[in-house]
Design a protein around this motif. Structure first.
Motif, PDB file in Angstrom:
ATOM      1  N   GLU A   1      64.122  -2.822  61.071  1.00 57.95           N
ATOM      2  CA  GLU A   1      64.480  -3.979  61.893  1.00 57.95           C
ATOM      3  C   GLU A   1      63.555  -4.055  63.111  1.00 57.95           C
ATOM      4  N   VAL A   2      63.421  -5.276  63.631  1.00 60.44           N
ATOM      5  CA  VAL A   2      62.492  -5.453  64.757  1.00 60.44           C
ATOM      6  C   VAL A   2      63.057  -6.458  65.760  1.00 60.44           C
TER       7      VAL A   2
ATOM      8  N   GLN B   1      60.815   4.133  62.492  1.00 57.01           N
ATOM      9  CA  GLN B   1      60.092   3.148  61.680  1.00 57.01           C
ATOM     10  C   GLN B   1      58.603   3.171  62.030  1.00 57.01           C
TER      11      GLN B   1
ATOM     12  N   VAL C   1      65.825  -8.992  64.031  1.00 56.58           N
ATOM     13  CA  VAL C   1      67.247  -9.026  64.376  1.00 56.58           C
ATOM     14  C   VAL C   1      67.476  -9.540  65.792  1.00 56.58           C
TER      15      VAL C   1
ATOM     16  N   ARG D   1      66.647   1.799  60.361  1.00 58.30           N
ATOM     17  CA  ARG D   1      66.579   0.568  59.578  1.00 58.30           C
ATOM     18  C   ARG D   1      65.281  -0.180  59.861  1.00 58.30           C
TER      19      ARG D   1
ATOM     20  N   LEU E   1      59.728  -6.040  58.042  1.00 60.01           N
ATOM     21  CA  LEU E   1      60.825  -5.789  58.969  1.00 60.01           C
ATOM     22  C   LEU E   1      61.670  -7.042  59.107  1.00 60.01           C
TER      23      LEU E   1
ATOM     24  N   PRO F   1      67.430  -3.608  67.232  1.00 61.34           N
ATOM     25  CA  PRO F   1      67.284  -2.939  65.928  1.00 61.34           C
ATOM     26  C   PRO F   1      68.052  -1.618  65.944  1.00 61.34           C
ATOM     27  N   GLN F   2      68.359  -1.109  64.769  1.00 66.39           N
ATOM     28  CA  GLN F   2      69.041   0.181  64.717  1.00 66.39           C
ATOM     29  C   GLN F   2      68.134   1.232  64.106  1.00 66.39           C
TER      30      GLN F   2
ATOM     31  N   VAL G   1      60.368  -1.699  67.619  1.00 70.31           N
ATOM     32  CA  VAL G   1      60.997  -1.156  66.415  1.00 70.31           C
ATOM     33  C   VAL G   1      61.554   0.231  66.729  1.00 70.31           C
TER      34      VAL G   1
END
Lengths: 416, 235, 424
Positions: free
Chosen positions: A155-156, A214, A193, A153, A190, A149-150, A210
């Protein structure tokens, strides 16, 4: 009247004496060899196991030193987000300023209810500073599919096993429900990714990684974390670092912060460390056995040579010379056995280190910070010290036979 | 009647890489009931001849006959059984089994003969021990006996199974002359009483005197053979 | 005829006597060798009895508190059992129980309803395992929960209440008499909350139960989950004489016509744990083997020395007609006797140590503190002294010692009498 001593080439004489009865010498040497080989391998093996456990445990769980809110440890299993460490912006640089500190990593741990494709399961949400965790939690090494993840963002990265259980893969999205610092519930959707495989069963079946920001948003923890892991330049400094950090961060007696070194955080790790003294006892027994075998053999050689010693004494050889000669024979046996044992033990240790011992199946039932494969950690020091211990054991074993050898007067000895 | 016979026997040993001929063509007939002495300087082949006659060793060439057979080509196991049945030994250094009592030492060869009946064995053991004059010392260990007493036990042990031939390698060498005389007298008595053939090697002139036949060896050959064709008993 | 067949042998009793007396010839050496053997035997026996003690206790623990001897599930449940699903339940329990009870080797059966639940003390919420048990009927015939109640009392049928694992109670900071809220999700997906008093605490030594579980009467569990008359499993206890695999096969046969059911033995349920046990056994075996190797070296060495010393004696015995095999028997016996002596010595000390721990118990808490060591055992371990095993391993030591003497004995038996006699 003093004459020049030490003209007797003791070691050469001792070496030749071991050839008098080659079979007997081989057997005696093999006793020391077995003990030294076991010692070399055992040390490597235990270091490998402990190293594996300590390394994995400190990287994924405890850090060398872990800083948390007071009372967290007691409630650790509940993952209480409301117990957190505030004001990271000033705290982190202050810790970093310490001379022995190598890295400081804030993390957020939280229990989460994860909704995937129609089913939901409890999971462990871990918010980490992805940019600095390489070599520590090491998320990039865990990525089995997809990517990390970034930061910034939604993302997870989820454990592969966990993904399978809730039926999601890369590109799917999951909804995470977790407690905030104020004990309310908050949700976040989320995008998955990446899928992670860590080799640690308890993580792979529950983990969601994460970006820290986040997790801070989800748990309502701006500029805060549930824990700060501190890594020292050397793990041996952990205890000391914990002490000085404790004094620095907790000036008042009513402390609001817990500072614990890795060793104080897990009874399990403490237990693993008790393996060392236990092993010491076992190795001690092993050496006693090998030593007794040498005592036995050397007693016999000494008895056989009683007349010879009498003759040598009659020729003017001093008692101390005879004692030195017999001790040298012990040392030669120890040297031979030590070298053979060291070669054997080292070979086995290095070989096993290269292939590893797979204990994955055995580890499934234990929630241990333990990789599924054991690699012995051989070091030259172990070989050298085992060999030395073997030599010393053999030398010590020769003391009693040496005493027996010089107990008789030359006349008595010649008459035997 | 011939008890044993050597026919052109040669024996060569390897000492390191050197061939050492110990016996070079010896032919001897040993009559039943002989009381024979083999004499000669060290290295003349006395012990080798005794070993060949004792089936402890086999010749490099030539034939060794004992009783009706030869030792040619027999396995170690068969040689062992053969010694067990036909031969008795007395050694220079007595060679008793130190952990066994006098009685048990004499019983040992009887056990080896496979005589299972304990009473029968015990009777024979006690009888022979009485004969050698050790009836009172049956439960002593060898270390509790004098040299002469130990050698008496050895004689009893050699005779208990009634062998055809008793071989004694320098039986008196470790004894003082008085005791040596007693042991010789004992063996002589047994030779006369039971008709057992005795062959002993010796340096001792006093011992040679008692022999009914004296064979002198020199460099592995028979140098002289006095006393002729039979033992004292037979003549 | 030269080769008469007269046995050039000694009677076994004589061999034994000679072996024994020869051991006393060099007592110091005998004792030193016996000590090396004793050390090895001591370590092996203490380690094995301790490990077997722990293993046996953990197996008993699993059977008494968690797995029973076998469980009957609806098809599909077993593969998903970690998630505690409510989609695969058993019904018609009375009839099913009657069938199972009729199987040879079955002592008792009881239905259980396992479910995932969140428990709250008003402050914290924690995910745990709830187990509905048949209080009046049969649970205590199969499991040993009543004996594990460390505080308060066992459940009463028809009364609201729960038994909580000691570790869980500690986590919540609650005690007998306190009330907790149990949150569950019914099979239909609705949430259900129920306030229940804690009637007692259970401490079984099994971390899964003590740290993560609570027990409620079956009727309450069924009510909370909306599963009237259902259970997730039927736990079965075998009679003490029954053989596990045979009984499982019998049960499988008995139920195969009824419905789609799975019968699982406790070993199969705890495969991961059994794998851990196996790995531990292997690792410990390797270490113990090293000790045995050293003891073997010690005996080989001693017998070799004895045969060197007695070369002339061997020659003399052979001259008198003892065969090589007889010489071999003598030294093998001597080795075996040394082994038996050392074995007896080591066993005695081992028994003393084991017996001591068997009476006072080996307190793991003192050694390791309170934690999950991966073995479902109580804090205190009582190692077992087993006379049959003890005697068998003692005899085994003798056999092993005889084997260790084989090389020197064979060497001694190959002596040529003439050369042996010439030996000084």
């Amino acid at each position: 009247m003093s004459r020049k001593r030490n003209r007797i080439p003791l070691l050469r004489l001792a070496w030749r004496n071991t050839h008098r009865n080659t079979r007997r010498t081989i057997l005696t040497v093999s006793a020391i060899a077995v003990a030294v080989a076991a010692l070399t391998f055992g040390l490597s093996y235990i270091t490998g196991i402990l190293g594996n456990a300590v390394d994995t445990y400190t990287r994924t769980e405890s850090g060398h030193v872990r800083i948390r809110k007071s009372g967290y440890t007691e409630r650790e299993r509940l993952l209480p987000v409301y117990l957190n460490v505030q004001d990271l912006a000033t705290l982190l640089p202050a810790i970093r300023a310490h001379s022995d500190v190598k890295e400081v990593l804030p993390r957020i741990r939280s229990a989460a209810l994860v909704d995937g494709a129609g089913s939901n399961r409890p999971g462990l949400l871990l918010g980490i500073d992805l940019a600095h965790e390489d070599g520590y939690f090491n998320p990039s090494a865990m990525v089995d599919e997809g990517r990390l993840p970034q930061a910034g963002r939604a993302e997870v990265l989820i454990g592969r096993g966990f993904g399978e259980q809730i039926g999601v893969g890369v590109g799917d999205s999951v909804t995470v429900l977790a407690q905030t610092a104020y004990r309310s519930l908050s949700g976040l959707t989320l995008e998955v990714v990446g899928l992670a495989v860590s080799g640690l069963a308890h993580l792979d079946n529950s983990l969601l990684v994460v970006p820290l920001d986040q997790a801070q948003e989800l748990a309502d923890l701006p500029d805060a974390a549930t824990e700060i892991l501190v890594f020292a330049t050397d793990v041996a400094l952990a205890e000391q670092l914990a002490q000085s950090l404790g004094q620095e961060l907790n000036p008042s007696p009513e402390s609001s912060i817990e500072v614990l070194s890795w060793l104080d955080q897990s009874p399990l790790i403490r237990m693993l460390n008790t393996v060392r003294p236990m092993l010491g006892v076992i190795f001690g027994l092993l050496l006693v056995m090998a030593g007794l075998i040498i005592v036995n053999t050397m007693l016999m050689t000494v008895m056989e040579r009683t007349q010879e010693f009498g003759m040598q004494a009659a020729l003017g050889m001093r008692r101390s010379d005879i004692v030195a000669l017999i001790l040298s024979e012990g040392v030669v046996i120890g040297l031979l056995g030590g070298l053979i044992g060291a070669a054997l033990g080292t070979t086995v240790a290095v070989w096993v280190e290269s292939v590893g011992i797979d204990v994955t199946a055995a580890m499934r039932s234990m929630e241990l910070p333990f990789q599924g494969t054991i690699y012995p950690d051989w070091r030259l020091l172990y070989t050298v010290s085992s060999t030395l211990v073997g030599i010393v054991t053999a030398g010590m074993a020769a003391v009693y036979p040496a005493w027996r050898a010089v107990r008789l007067s030359p006349a008595e000895a010649l008459r035997v | 009647m011939t008890v044993a016979r050597l026919i052109d026997v040669h024996k060569t040993y390897m000492v390191g890489r050197v061939r050492v001929p110990a016996v070079r063509g010896v032919t001897l007939d040993i009559e039943h009931g002989a009381f024979m002495s083999i004499a000669g300087p060290s290295g003349s082949g006395k012990t080798t001849i005794l070993n060949l006659l004792g089936a402890l060793d086999t010749p490099t060439s030539g034939t060794v006959q004992i009783g009706d057979g030869t030792t040619d080509g027999l396995s170690l196991k068969t040689l062992a059984d053969f010694r067990n049945t036909h031969l008795g030994f007395v050694f220079q250094t007595f060679n008793l089994i130190p952990v066994l009592t006098v009685r048990e030492n004499v019983d040992f060869p009887l056990q080896l003969q496979g005589i299972g009946n304990k009473r029968e064995r015990n009777e024979r053991v006690m009888k022979i021990l009485q004969e050698v004059g050790l009836g009172d010392l049956v439960d002593r260990r060898p270390t509790e006996l004098s040299g002469g007493q130990q050698q008496r036990v050895a004689v009893a042990r050699a005779l208990v199974k009634g062998p055809r031939l008793v071989l004694a390698d320098e039986p008196t060498a470790n004894l003082d002359s008085e005791t040596a005389g007693e042991i010789m007298a004992l063996m002589q008595m047994m030779n006369e009483k039971h008709g057992t053939t005795f062959i002993f090697s010796t340096h001792d002139p006093l011992v040679m005197e008692r022999a009914s036949r004296l064979v002198r060896l020199h460099d592995g050959r028979v140098a002289s053979d006095e006393g002729g064709n039979g033992g004292r008993h037979a003549s | 005829m030269l080769a008469e067949s007269i046995p050039g042998r000694l009677r076994p009793l004589t061999i034994l006597q000679l072996g024994w007396r020869n051991l006393r010839r060099n007592r110091r050496r005998t004792w030193i060798t016996a000590t090396t053997v004793a050390l090895a035997v001591l370590l092996v026996q203490v380690a094995v009895s301790l490990l077997i003690g722990i293993e046996q206790q953990s197996f008993d623990n699993l059977i008494n508190y968690q797995t029973a001897h076998a469980k009957l599930y609806a098809e599909g449940y077993f593969a998903n059992r970690d998630e505690l699903p409510l989609d695969y339940t058993l019904t018609g329990l009375d009839e099913l129980q009657a069938t199972i009870r009729g199987v040879r080797g079955v002592a008792a059966t009881t239905p259980r309803l396992s479910f995932s639940a969140q428990v709250s003390n008003g402050v914290d919420l924690y995910a745990c395992i709830g187990v509905g048990i048949q209080v009046t009927g049969s649970d205590h015939d199969v499991f040993r929960i009543p004996q594990a109640v460390v505080d308060g009392e066992y459940l009463k049928s028809g009364e609201d209440g729960l038994l909580m694992g000691t570790g869980l109670a500690e986590l919540f900071g609650v005690d007998t008499g306190d009330w907790v809220t149990v949150l569950t999700k019914t099979q239909a997906g609705a949430y259900e909350a129920l306030d229940l008093p804690i009637v007692g605490l259970v401490g079984t030594g099994n971390p899964l139960i003590d740290r993560n579980s609570f027990l409620v009467p079956l009727e309450i569990a069924q009510y909370m989950l909306g599963l009237e008359g259902a259970a997730t499993e039927l736990a079965i206890r075998f009679s003490p004489t029954a053989r596990d695999d045979e009984t499982i096969a019998e049960i499988t046969r008995a139920v195969q016509d009824l419905r789609q059911l799975d019968v699982k033995g406790w070993r199969e349920m705890e495969e991961d744990f059994m794998a851990l046990v196996r790995v531990k056994r292997t690792g410990q075996g390797v270490f113990l083997l090293i000790f045995i190797v050293l003891a073997v070296v010690g005996i080989t060495n001693t017998i070799l020395m004895a045969s060197f010393e007695r070369t002339r004696e061997i020659g003399m015995m052979m001259a008198m007609g003892l065969r090589g095999s007889g010489i071999r028997e003598l030294f093998l016996t001597e080795g075996a006797l040394t082994g038996l002596l050392g074995g007896a010595l080591g066993s005695l000390v081992a028994v003393a140590i084991t017996a001591y721990f068997a009476t006072v118990g080996l307190d793991l808490t003192a050694m390791y503190g309170d934690m999950d060591i991966g073995y479902p055992v109580k804090d205190t371990i009582y190692p077992a002294v087993n006379i049959a095993v003890l005697v068998a391993s003692w005899l085994l030591t003798g056999v092993l010692a005889a084997l260790a003497s084989f090389y020197p004995a064979a060497r001694a038996s190959r002596h040529i009498p003439v050369e042996a006699l010439r030996h000084v």
